[in-house]
Design a protein around this motif. Structure first.
Motif, short mmCIF file in Angstrom:
data_model
loop_
_atom_site.label_atom_id
_atom_site.label_comp_id
_atom_site.label_asym_id
_atom_site.label_seq_id
_atom_site.Cartn_x
_atom_site.Cartn_y
_atom_site.Cartn_z
N VAL A 5 42.82 51.06 34.96
CA VAL A 5 43.13 50.98 36.39
C VAL A 5 42.49 52.16 37.12
O VAL A 5 41.91 52.00 38.20
CB VAL A 5 44.66 50.95 36.61
N ILE A 6 42.56 53.33 36.52
CA ILE A 6 41.93 54.50 37.12
C ILE A 6 40.42 54.31 37.20
O ILE A 6 39.78 54.65 38.21
CB ILE A 6 42.30 55.78 36.33
N PHE A 7 39.81 53.75 36.15
CA PHE A 7 38.37 53.49 36.16
C PHE A 7 38.00 52.49 37.24
O PHE A 7 36.98 52.64 37.91
CB PHE A 7 37.89 53.01 34.79
N TYR A 8 38.82 51.47 37.42
CA TYR A 8 38.54 50.48 38.47
C TYR A 8 38.64 51.12 39.86
O TYR A 8 37.82 50.84 40.74
CB TYR A 8 39.49 49.29 38.38
N ILE A 9 39.62 51.98 40.06
CA ILE A 9 39.75 52.67 41.35
C ILE A 9 38.54 53.57 41.58
O ILE A 9 37.99 53.62 42.70
CB ILE A 9 41.07 53.47 41.39
N MET A 10 38.09 54.25 40.55
CA MET A 10 36.91 55.09 40.68
C MET A 10 35.68 54.26 40.99
O MET A 10 34.83 54.69 41.79
CB MET A 10 36.71 55.90 39.40
#
Length: 89
Positions: A5-10
């Protein structure tokens, strides 16, 4: 799970930065603004490749592609800078 999820937000944030740099690329008042936008777009594309590699759980393959893209981007920047700067070395 939470790391993806953090990677997608980034990735979304980097895509927004690329969008703003595309505006600078097409509407930049000087050639230096346009070259700066190209450099930022190239660096952000490399980041996107690496992030996608971590999401796909094969970062080794995507890092190799990102390094190749970085080398091509650097050579392209040198060629454009030489063309803008003149024929002297």
């Amino acid at each position: 799970m939470i790391m993806q999820v953090i990677f997608y937000i980034m990735m979304v944030a980097i895509l927004l930065i690329i969008g703003t740099m595309l505006q600078r690329l097409f509407n930049g008042p000087t050639i230096f603004d346009r070259m700066n936008a190209l450099g930022v777009i190239g660096a952000d594309t490399i980041l996107l490749l690496v992030l996608f590699g971590y999401i796909d759980r094969r970062p080794d393959m995507y890092v190799d592609i990102a390094i190749s893209y970085a080398i091509l981007g650097f050579i392209g920047s040198l060629i454009v800078a030489k063309f803008i700067g003149g024929k002297r070395i």
